[in-house]
Design a protein around this motif. Structure first.
Motif, short mmCIF file in Angstrom:
data_model
loop_
_atom_site.label_atom_id
_atom_site.label_comp_id
_atom_site.label_asym_id
_atom_site.label_seq_id
_atom_site.Cartn_x
_atom_site.Cartn_y
_atom_site.Cartn_z
N ALA A 36 141.70 4.36 54.05
CA ALA A 36 142.52 4.44 55.26
C ALA A 36 142.21 5.65 56.12
CB ALA A 36 144.01 4.44 54.87
N ALA A 37 141.28 6.49 55.69
CA ALA A 37 140.94 7.68 56.47
C ALA A 37 139.86 7.36 57.49
CB ALA A 37 140.46 8.79 55.54
N CYS A 38 139.87 8.14 58.57
CA CYS A 38 138.87 7.93 59.61
C CYS A 38 138.67 9.24 60.37
CB CYS A 38 139.32 6.82 60.57
SG CYS A 38 138.16 6.47 61.90
N LEU A 39 137.49 9.81 60.30
CA LEU A 39 137.24 11.07 60.98
C LEU A 39 137.26 10.93 62.50
CD1 LEU A 39 134.57 12.76 58.68
CD2 LEU A 39 136.96 13.44 59.02
N GLU A 40 137.14 9.70 63.00
CA GLU A 40 137.29 9.50 64.44
C GLU A 40 138.68 9.92 64.91
OE1 GLU A 40 135.18 8.48 66.96
OE2 GLU A 40 133.70 8.95 65.42
N ASN A 41 139.65 9.90 63.99
CA ASN A 41 141.02 10.28 64.35
C ASN A 41 141.11 11.73 64.81
OD1 ASN A 41 141.40 7.77 63.23
ND2 ASN A 41 142.89 8.41 61.70
N VAL A 42 140.18 12.56 64.37
CA VAL A 42 140.22 13.99 64.73
C VAL A 42 138.98 14.39 65.53
CG1 VAL A 42 141.74 14.70 62.86
CG2 VAL A 42 139.27 14.60 62.46
N ALA A 43 138.27 13.41 66.08
CA ALA A 43 137.05 13.71 66.83
C ALA A 43 137.33 14.60 68.03
CB ALA A 43 136.39 12.41 67.28
N SER A 44 138.52 14.49 68.61
CA SER A 44 138.84 15.27 69.81
C SER A 44 138.95 16.76 69.54
CB SER A 44 140.14 14.77 70.44
OG SER A 44 141.23 14.96 69.55
N VAL A 45 139.13 17.14 68.26
CA VAL A 45 139.26 18.57 67.92
C VAL A 45 138.16 19.05 66.98
CG1 VAL A 45 141.76 18.54 68.27
CG2 VAL A 45 140.83 18.12 65.98
N ALA A 46 137.26 18.16 66.61
CA ALA A 46 136.27 18.49 65.58
C ALA A 46 135.36 19.64 65.97
CB ALA A 46 135.42 17.26 65.26
N ASP A 47 135.15 19.87 67.25
CA ASP A 47 134.28 20.97 67.69
C ASP A 47 135.03 22.26 67.97
OD1 ASP A 47 132.02 19.36 67.56
OD2 ASP A 47 132.27 18.64 69.61
N SER A 48 136.33 22.26 67.73
CA SER A 48 137.12 23.47 67.97
C SER A 48 136.80 24.53 66.92
CB SER A 48 138.62 23.14 67.91
OG SER A 48 139.38 24.33 67.88
N PRO A 49 136.71 25.79 67.32
CA PRO A 49 136.50 26.86 66.33
C PRO A 49 137.70 27.02 65.39
CG PRO A 49 136.93 27.77 68.50
CD PRO A 49 136.74 26.30 68.69
N LEU A 50 138.83 26.40 65.74
CA LEU A 50 140.02 26.47 64.90
C LEU A 50 140.01 25.43 63.79
CD1 LEU A 50 142.75 26.90 67.67
CD2 LEU A 50 141.86 28.67 66.14
N TYR A 51 139.03 24.52 63.82
CA TYR A 51 139.03 23.36 62.91
C TYR A 51 137.94 23.47 61.86
CZ TYR A 51 138.56 18.50 61.33
OH TYR A 51 138.46 17.35 60.58
N HIS A 52 138.31 23.17 60.61
CA HIS A 52 137.34 23.08 59.52
C HIS A 52 137.68 21.84 58.68
CE1 HIS A 52 135.78 27.14 60.22
NE2 HIS A 52 137.03 27.46 60.48
N PHE A 53 136.65 21.14 58.24
CA PHE A 53 136.86 19.95 57.42
C PHE A 53 136.30 20.17 56.02
CE2 PHE A 53 135.20 15.88 55.73
CZ PHE A 53 136.43 15.27 55.50
N GLU A 54 137.07 19.76 55.03
CA GLU A 54 136.64 19.81 53.63
C GLU A 54 136.89 18.44 53.00
OE1 GLU A 54 135.24 22.10 51.81
OE2 GLU A 54 135.62 24.05 52.77
N GLN A 55 135.80 17.76 52.61
CA GLN A 55 135.98 16.50 51.90
C GLN A 55 136.21 16.81 50.42
OE1 GLN A 55 132.99 13.49 52.47
NE2 GLN A 55 133.95 12.07 51.02
N ALA A 56 137.41 16.53 49.96
CA ALA A 56 137.78 16.82 48.58
C ALA A 56 138.97 15.97 48.19
CB ALA A 56 138.10 18.31 48.40
N ASP A 57 139.15 15.82 46.89
CA ASP A 57 140.25 15.04 46.33
C ASP A 57 141.31 16.00 45.82
OD1 ASP A 57 141.88 13.39 44.55
OD2 ASP A 57 140.27 11.92 44.61
#
Length: 348
Positions: A36-57
């Motif tokens: 049910a996850a989709c990284l497109e949901n956060v595409a609008s902020v993905a390039d922000s210096p305030l944003y970091h993504f970690e793929q983990a369980d």
């Protein structure tokens, strides 16, 4: 503030990610990227210096320890969960593993980090839950869920969320972990994964398919626009009292049949078809153990924190329908995922 948000690529979690960054908070989005996850949901902020993504369980203690140590968050907002009642009927094991065991492992990781940091008073662990833990209400409009309503879960999903709520409270009482909790009503809005009622109705209507309604459609829900919910969650995180829980409702009770008819009328206006969309409404066998009514008394969050919803259900549904009309590539890409478009929850 730097916030570790679990499940930030999901429907509600991504709304919180977007709003948190808009408010100037740093965000670490921790998501396992399940179906049910989709990284497109956060595409609008993905390039922000305030944003970091970690793929983990959240069930992986080593990954959690690494992420806490690397990012040193000021707060955790725990939204990662299996959430579809029908899927919980067909496969309850995943709900036990993620919602209960995963919450336990995350609590322990947060506690270890909090202790290592010297027990900072400003740290917060915000656990996000559902009104479904309270069970089912009678039709009496004067009866609503409060924060003191006894728990009475009736599905594997709601039982697993009730268990996770209890764990969070226990970690506060036993270990002193600084927590706040919230229980919300039914969310809807942009980026809603196409297996829940609102997107199913919109997308089936656009495809000219039957619009399935469980039973007679009289089941009542309190509908909360997802962006209102995200705003409420950030309010609870920053203003809520330690150890306190807050019920978040939309103050918009509607039966499922009323909701579907409203969606059909909006679609008739925005995307007229060859016949009124309401003619596609089809009543199907009811969901096993289907709760009759949910309704939230939002007095505490309104009186203590000054929050109340800003979007009526009519306006929110119109925005939602327009969003799906404007974002066909987003939902088209999700329709091939497992279970989407199928009737689930009939194995009981």
């Amino acid at each position: 503030m730097k916030i570790l948000i679990t499940g930030g690529a999901g429907f509600i979690g991504s709304a919180v990610v977007r709003q948190a960054i808009a408010a100037g908070h740093g965000v670490v989005n921790l998501d396992a990227l399940t179906y049910a996850a989709c990284l497109e949901n956060v595409a609008s902020v993905a390039d922000s210096p305030l944003y970091h993504f970690e793929q983990a369980d959240i069930r992986d203690p080593a990954a959690l320890a690494r992420i806490f140590a690397a990012h040193r968050p000021d707060a955790v907002m725990h939204l990662a969960a299996e959430s579809h009642v029908d899927r919980s009927i067909d496969g309850p094991g995943a709900f036990i593993e993620t919602n209960i065991t995963g919450t336990y492992i995350l609590l322990e990781a947060a506690r270890a980090y909090w202790l290592a940091e010297g027990r900072p008073e400003s740290f917060r662990f915000h656990h996000i839950s559902t009104d479904e833990v309270f069970g089912s209400l009678p039709a009496d409009p004067d009866v609503q869920f409060t924060e003191d309503t006894a728990y009475d879960p009736r599905s594997p999903y709601s039982a697993s969320k009730a268990a996770s709520d209890h764990l969070v409270r226990a970690w506060h009482e036993t270990y002193g972990l600084p927590v706040v909790l919230s229980n919300c009503s039914n969310n809807y809005g942009p980026y809603h994964f196409p297996e829940k009622l609102v997107p199913v109705i919109v997308l089936n209507a656009l495809a000219g398919k039957p619009l399935p309604i469980y039973g007679n459609g009289a089941n009542v829900r309190d509908w909360l626009y997802v962006e209102d919910h995200a705003d409420a969650l950030l309010t609870v995180l920053t203003k809520g009292a330690l150890g306190r829980s807050y019920n978040i409702g939309g103050e918009n009770e509607r039966s499922n049949l009323e909701l579907v008819r409203t969606l059909c009328a909006i679609l008739d206006e925005l995307r007229p078809g060859p016949r009124p969309y309401a003619e596609l409404i089809t009543h199907v066998t009811d969901r096993p153990g289907h709760d009759a009514r949910y309704a939230i008394d939002p007095s505490r969050i309104r009186e203590e924190l000054g929050w109340r919803p800003s979007v009526t259900v009519e306006e929110g549904l119109r925005r939602t329908v327009q969003w799906y009309l404007d974002n066909e590539p987003w939902w088209r890409a999700l329709q091939d995922r497992a279970g989407v478009g199928e009737r689930l929850g009939v194995s009981a």
